[in-house]
Design a protein around this motif. Structure first.
Motif, PDB file in Angstrom:
ATOM      1  N   ALA A   1      38.018  42.188 -33.873  1.00 27.22           N
ATOM      2  CA  ALA A   1      37.396  42.774 -32.684  1.00 27.22           C
ATOM      3  C   ALA A   1      38.386  43.513 -31.797  1.00 27.22           C
ATOM      4  N   GLU A   2      39.691  43.386 -32.089  1.00 25.12           N
ATOM      5  CA  GLU A   2      40.715  44.063 -31.304  1.00 25.12           C
ATOM      6  C   GLU A   2      41.103  45.416 -31.890  1.00 25.12           C
TER       7      GLU A   2
ATOM      8  N   PHE B   1      36.891  49.777 -31.854  1.00 23.87           N
ATOM      9  CA  PHE B   1      35.908  49.305 -30.881  1.00 23.87           C
ATOM     10  C   PHE B   1      36.059  49.969 -29.517  1.00 23.87           C
TER      11      PHE B   1
ATOM     12  N   ASP C   1      28.837  36.078 -36.330  1.00 30.85           N
ATOM     13  CA  ASP C   1      29.955  36.300 -35.413  1.00 30.85           C
ATOM     14  C   ASP C   1      29.649  37.362 -34.364  1.00 30.85           C
ATOM     15  N   TRP C   2      28.617  38.176 -34.613  1.00 26.83           N
ATOM     16  CA  TRP C   2      28.346  39.304 -33.719  1.00 26.83           C
ATOM     17  C   TRP C   2      27.088  39.119 -32.896  1.00 26.83           C
ATOM     18  N   GLN C   3      26.484  37.951 -32.973  1.00 22.04           N
ATOM     19  CA  GLN C   3      25.311  37.680 -32.155  1.00 22.04           C
ATOM     20  C   GLN C   3      25.714  37.573 -30.682  1.00 22.04           C
ATOM     21  N   ASN C   4      24.849  38.056 -29.823  1.00 24.60           N
ATOM     22  CA  ASN C   4      25.071  38.020 -28.367  1.00 24.60           C
ATOM     23  C   ASN C   4      26.314  38.792 -27.942  1.00 24.60           C
ATOM     24  N   ARG C   5      26.671  39.811 -28.725  1.00 27.60           N
ATOM     25  CA  ARG C   5      27.782  40.692 -28.379  1.00 27.60           C
ATOM     26  C   ARG C   5      27.289  42.129 -28.475  1.00 27.60           C
ATOM     27  N   ASP C   6      27.918  43.003 -27.702  1.00 31.38           N
ATOM     28  CA  ASP C   6      27.488  44.405 -27.705  1.00 31.38           C
ATOM     29  C   ASP C   6      28.439  45.297 -28.494  1.00 31.38           C
ATOM     30  N   SER C   7      29.218  44.718 -29.399  1.00 34.30           N
ATOM     31  CA  SER C   7      30.179  45.501 -30.184  1.00 34.30           C
ATOM     32  C   SER C   7      29.489  46.512 -31.092  1.00 34.30           C
TER      33      SER C   7
END
Length: 223
Positions: free
Chosen positions: A91-92, A96, A113-119
């Motif tokens: 994610a770094e 992104f 791993d990407w639930q509830n994230r806006d990536s």
């Protein structure tokens, strides 16, 4: 939906050296060719390994190409679809922070791993029955529903093998560059388990363009 694979390789068929370092053998002309292919596409597909190696994706930079996209009713940059069955993406990464629309193609497990994230603005789950891999026929159906008419695929080699095996590639743009890398461990454009002579994808050469010391080959894939 049409799927185009765009890649460059050395004259001995390598896309990197034995250290898997980012390729440095192509020219400014090849970079311009790649940018033009990206600019004409509705969506760019990149494997997570290729993304991890480079850290970012190629953007459309030329004002005339951006203007042409806007004139066609497309966003200034095509969305970038990152394929990862595991969903393990750093994610770094600079990716992104790039000014693009990011999509993720993964499995149910990989999406956790990407639930509830806006990536990612879209997370597409298209998995095989056992949930262990990506179902490419389901991907084609999903992207067609999303009105994707032209998909441009930029690598890597494991993903290319999966796409060829699934008859997912329609055409190939291949730049042959005047460099020899060698090395039995140096990656080639398509890896995976390989094909037999009977199952190997067949190509029809549509055009050859020589620019100084590079060859730009355009193939149609016979599925």
């Amino acid at each position: 939906m049409q799927t185009t694979l765009v890649l460059a390789m050395t004259a001995d068929g390598k896309i990197s050296d034995t250290t898997k370092s980012p390729p440095k053998f192509s020219s400014e002309r090849d970079s311009a060719h790649l940018e033009a292919q990206i600019a004409r596409s509705d969506l760019i597909l990149v494997g997570s390994g290729t993304l991890g190696d480079g850290g970012s994706v190629v953007l459309v930079q030329k004002p005339e190409l951006i203007h042409a996209r806007i004139e066609r009713g497309q966003p200034s940059q095509p969305p970038q679809l990152i394929a990862s069955r595991s969903g393990k993406i750093d994610a770094e990464l600079p990716f992104f922070s790039q000014p693009i629309d990011r999509w993720l193609l993964t499995t149910t497990e990989g999406a956790k791993d990407w639930q509830n994230r806006d990536s990612f603005s879209k997370v597409l789950i298209c998995e095989t029955a056992d949930g262990r891999d990506i179902d490419w026929q389901a991907v084609k159906s999903k992207l067609t529903q999303l009105n994707i008419e032209h998909l441009c695929f930029l690598g890597g080699s494991e993903l290319a093998a999966s796409l060829f095996a699934a008859n997912f590639i329609d055409e190939l743009w291949l730049t042959v560059c005047p460099t020899i890398y060698g090395g039995s461990d140096a990656p080639s454009p398509v890896s995976g388990a390989g094909f037999t002579p009977e199952t190997a994808p067949k190509l029809r050469l549509l055009s050859v363009d020589r620019v100084e010391q590079e060859l730009f080959l355009h193939y149609q894939v016979h599925n």
